[in-house]
Design an enzyme around this catalytic site. Structure first.
Site, PDB file in Angstrom:
ATOM      1  NE  ARG A   1      -1.046  11.056   9.923  1.00  0.00           N
ATOM      2  CZ  ARG A   1      -1.351   9.897   9.329  1.00  0.00           C
ATOM      3  NH1 ARG A   1      -2.546   9.380   9.458  1.00  0.00           N
ATOM      4  NH2 ARG A   1      -0.448   9.265   8.603  1.00  0.00           N
TER       5      ARG A   1
ATOM      6  NE  ARG B   1      -7.508   4.413   4.905  1.00  0.00           N
ATOM      7  CZ  ARG B   1      -6.577   4.774   5.775  1.00  0.00           C
ATOM      8  NH1 ARG B   1      -6.816   4.713   7.057  1.00  0.00           N
ATOM      9  NH2 ARG B   1      -5.426   5.231   5.366  1.00  0.00           N
TER      10      ARG B   1
ATOM     11  CE  LYS C   1      -2.735   2.467   3.506  1.00  0.00           C
ATOM     12  NZ  LYS C   1      -1.689   3.290   4.132  1.00  0.00           N
ATOM     13  CG  ASN C   2       2.673   2.549   3.498  1.00  0.00           C
ATOM     14  OD1 ASN C   2       1.488   2.870   3.403  1.00  0.00           O
ATOM     15  ND2 ASN C   2       3.248   2.263   4.659  1.00  0.00           N
TER      16      ASN C   2
ATOM     17  CB  CYS D   1      -5.098   6.401  10.666  1.00  0.00           C
ATOM     18  SG  CYS D   1      -5.410   4.894   9.734  1.00  0.00           S
TER      19      CYS D   1
ATOM     20  CG  ASP E   1       2.468   1.941   9.245  1.00  0.00           C
ATOM     21  OD1 ASP E   1       1.856   2.781   9.927  1.00  0.00           O
ATOM     22  OD2 ASP E   1       2.726   2.100   8.043  1.00  0.00           O
TER      23      ASP E   1
HETATM   24  C1  UD1 Z   1       4.049   7.924   8.740  1.00  0.00           C
HETATM   25  C2  UD1 Z   1       5.186   6.963   9.015  1.00  0.00           C
HETATM   26  C3  UD1 Z   1       5.141   5.905   7.939  1.00  0.00           C
HETATM   27  C4  UD1 Z   1       3.766   5.241   7.973  1.00  0.00           C
HETATM   28  C5  UD1 Z   1       2.640   6.257   7.859  1.00  0.00           C
HETATM   29  C6  UD1 Z   1       1.252   5.650   8.077  1.00  0.00           C
HETATM   30  C7  UD1 Z   1       7.455   7.396   9.843  1.00  0.00           C
HETATM   31  C8  UD1 Z   1       8.623   8.284   9.824  1.00  0.00           C
HETATM   32  N1  UD1 Z   1       6.436   7.710   9.028  1.00  0.00           N
HETATM   33  O1  UD1 Z   1       4.214   8.487   7.455  1.00  0.00           O
HETATM   34  O2  UD1 Z   1       6.161   4.943   8.148  1.00  0.00           O
HETATM   35  O3  UD1 Z   1       3.642   4.293   6.942  1.00  0.00           O
HETATM   36  O4  UD1 Z   1       2.805   7.262   8.827  1.00  0.00           O
HETATM   37  O5  UD1 Z   1       1.124   5.177   9.373  1.00  0.00           O
HETATM   38  O6  UD1 Z   1       7.427   6.414  10.560  1.00  0.00           O
HETATM   39  N2  UD1 Z   1       5.323  15.693  10.793  1.00  0.00           N
HETATM   40  C9  UD1 Z   1       5.333  17.047  11.070  1.00  0.00           C
HETATM   41  N3  UD1 Z   1       5.227  17.914  10.016  1.00  0.00           N
HETATM   42  C10 UD1 Z   1       5.124  17.494   8.726  1.00  0.00           C
HETATM   43  C11 UD1 Z   1       5.129  16.113   8.454  1.00  0.00           C
HETATM   44  C12 UD1 Z   1       5.226  15.232   9.513  1.00  0.00           C
HETATM   45  O7  UD1 Z   1       5.415  17.451  12.221  1.00  0.00           O
HETATM   46  O8  UD1 Z   1       5.038  18.327   7.817  1.00  0.00           O
HETATM   47  C13 UD1 Z   1       5.388  14.720  11.919  1.00  0.00           C
HETATM   48  C14 UD1 Z   1       4.078  13.955  12.022  1.00  0.00           C
HETATM   49  O9  UD1 Z   1       3.128  14.656  12.785  1.00  0.00           O
HETATM   50  C15 UD1 Z   1       4.508  12.678  12.680  1.00  0.00           C
HETATM   51  C16 UD1 Z   1       5.886  12.453  12.075  1.00  0.00           C
HETATM   52  O10 UD1 Z   1       6.348  13.724  11.639  1.00  0.00           O
HETATM   53  O11 UD1 Z   1       4.626  12.843  14.057  1.00  0.00           O
HETATM   54  C17 UD1 Z   1       5.877  11.413  10.957  1.00  0.00           C
HETATM   55  O12 UD1 Z   1       5.391  12.013   9.851  1.00  0.00           O
HETATM   56  P1  UD1 Z   1       5.500  11.464   8.341  1.00  0.00           P
HETATM   57  O13 UD1 Z   1       6.581  10.491   8.151  1.00  0.00           O
HETATM   58  O14 UD1 Z   1       5.438  12.644   7.478  1.00  0.00           O
HETATM   59  O15 UD1 Z   1       4.095  10.758   8.278  1.00  0.00           O
HETATM   60  P2  UD1 Z   1       3.534   9.911   7.137  1.00  0.00           P
HETATM   61  O16 UD1 Z   1       4.063  10.320   5.827  1.00  0.00           O
HETATM   62  O17 UD1 Z   1       2.076   9.862   7.369  1.00  0.00           O
END
Ligand code: UD1
Length: 419
Positions: free
Chosen positions: A122, A399, A22-23, A117, A307
């Site tokens: 986020r 999902r 998925k990712n 989720c 995850d």
């Molecule tokens: C994250 C996970 C990813 C997982 C996905 C779904 C990590 C590093 N990332 O990816 O492995 O597959 O969730 O569960 O493990 N953040 C900020 N500002 C930003 C972007 C991110 O503060 O602009 C913070 C987020 O709030 C969070 C962290 O950084 O605490 C991880 O964010 P990010 O890797 O961007 O999240 P996803 O891409 O959703």
């Protein structure tokens, strides 16, 4: 109403064909906006998030055809609109990747904040500040992010304060057709990002990745379509291995080529399971009982994935001792704990720490999936529990897991879906 009804206590045994990741597929689908011609994606998982991405592509003006469940063909010559309404954006978090691809393709976009989720805040500040440094002008109005590129999008040297997966993908997507060179320092290193890079390179992009968190992109004038096989899903692999471990079973996962299982099999081994990875398949056999894991800390890749936290927790509910989790990625990623406790687990949460005291057995209960991986954790707990469990809100699980009830039934679980 969409729920899974599980009668627990059956040892899982048999073989499972692992789904595509998925990712990986979600950012690659958004990358097709940047290409001219036809992309043929193989090993596509049958997931609601994939359908949601395809609906966005169709809305943008691309032609999307699912030839058989495994293959998606996308064709087009760019985007007819660069606006995505909230009804399409709010289905999933990965819709945020259309930010990078639409800016890269159209030089403008207007999208609502993405869904996905509920795991705590986020924010998108890292994404937006990186795009601003590439010449993108951004305003946030009425829940929409509006981007324009008054003087053309250009490459930049960007140091990420945190190796955000989504921000790394968005920068790559915005950079491949930009003027000049982009360097990302402290980029996320997840294998699915490498899959995105491999796809874009096959389309003609110029990208170098050190594998150590530095990514270098040299903008090109156009990208073609290509054929590409989506990598296997390591999170789904860990989930089905956890289901085997929790039920005292033995399962072989096939079609696992290329996934790095060492990062998490080490914890299955600490639990007393035996794991063999042949390169083409992964076999797990549970031990006589589950041993506790002293410390399990989620970290960016190559650390233990956030995850996988929930599904490992459900196995450790019945360990012969105390396990301690530390969730370092999201502020609110223990929402499954209430449901596991309702099933008889003994888990206490102290901020980012969760202490799991192993209990002798779990018992069936009525629970509700809180999010994708939390819902999968409830299914695993139910498979090992005495009696009947109903997991409602199963749409969260769909999902990320392809036909989960059919796959688990095929290895001996008593699970049905009631819609
Ligand atoms: C994250 C996970 C990813 C997982 C996905 C779904 C990590 C590093 N990332 O990816 O492995 O597959 O969730 O569960 O493990 N953040 C900020 N500002 C930003 C972007 C991110 O503060 O602009 C913070 C987020 O709030 C969070 C962290 O950084 O605490 C991880 O964010 P990010 O890797 O961007 O999240 P996803 O891409 O959703």
């Amino acid at each position: 109403m969409n729920k899974l009804v599980i009668n627990g206590g059956k040892k899982l045994s048999g073989e499972i064909k692992l789904q595509g990741a998925k990712n990986s597929i979600l950012p690659i689908l958004s990358a097709t906006v940047l290409t001219n011609g036809e992309t043929v994606l193989e090993n596509c998982p049958d997931l609601s998030d994939v359908y949601a991405s395809c609906r966005i592509l169709t809305h943008i003006g691309l032609k999307v055809c699912r030839e058989n469940p495994d293959i998606i063909v996308i064709s087009g010559t760019g985007a007819k609109t660069s606006e995505i309404p909230d009804s399409l954006m709010s289905c999933m978090r990965s819709s945020v990747n259309f930010l990078g691809s639409l800016i890269g393709r159209c030089g403008e976009c207007s999208i609502s904040f993405p869904g996905g989720c509920q795991l705590g805040p986020r924010p998108l500040d890292i994404h937006l500040s990186a795009l601003r440094s590439m010449g993108v002008s951004i305003s946030e109005e009425h829940g929409y992010i509006k981007c324009t590129v008054p003087h053309g999008i250009h490459g930049a040297k960007i140091t990420l304060p945190f190796p955000s997966v989504g921000a790394t993908e968005n920068i790559i997507l915005a950079a491949v057709l930009a003027d000049g060179e982009t360097e990302i320092i402290n980029a996320a290193r997840e294998p699915e990002i490498n899959d995105l890079i491999l796809y874009l390179k096959k389309c003609g992009a110029r990208i170098q990745s050190s594998g150590g968190g530095n990514i270098f992109v040299e903008g090109v004038s156009s990208l073609s379509g290509t054929d590409f096989r989506i990598m296997p899903d390591r999170i789904a692999a860990a989930t089905y291995m956890a289901a085997a471990a929790a039920t005292g079973g033995a399962v072989q996962l096939n079609c696992t080529e290329g996934i790095d299982t060492d990062l998490f099999t080490v914890y299955f081994e600490q639990m007393g399971c035996r794991v063999y990875n042949s390169g083409k398949s992964v076999f797990i056999k549970s031990g006589k009982s589950i041993k506790p894991v002293k410390s399990l800390k989620t970290m960016p890749y190559p650390g233990f994935p956030t995850d996988m936290q929930a599904v490992f927790m459900s196995v450790l509910c019945c360990a012969s001792g105390t396990s301690v989790f530390e969730e370092n990625i999201f502020e609110d990623r223990y929402r499954h704990v209430d449901a596991l406790n309702r099933m008889g687990a003994d888990i206490k949460v102290y901020g980012k720490i969760a202490v799991v005291e192993g209990v002798e057995r779990l018992y069936g209960a009525e629970v509700s999936a809180t999010d994708l991986r939390g819902g999968a954790a409830m299914v695993i707990a139910a498979l090992s529990a005495d009696g009947k469990t109903t997991v409602s809100e199963a749409g969260h699980i769909d999902r990320g897991y392809e036909k989960i009830e059919q796959i688990l039934s095929s290895v001996g679980a008593d699970i049905i879906r009631k819609s």
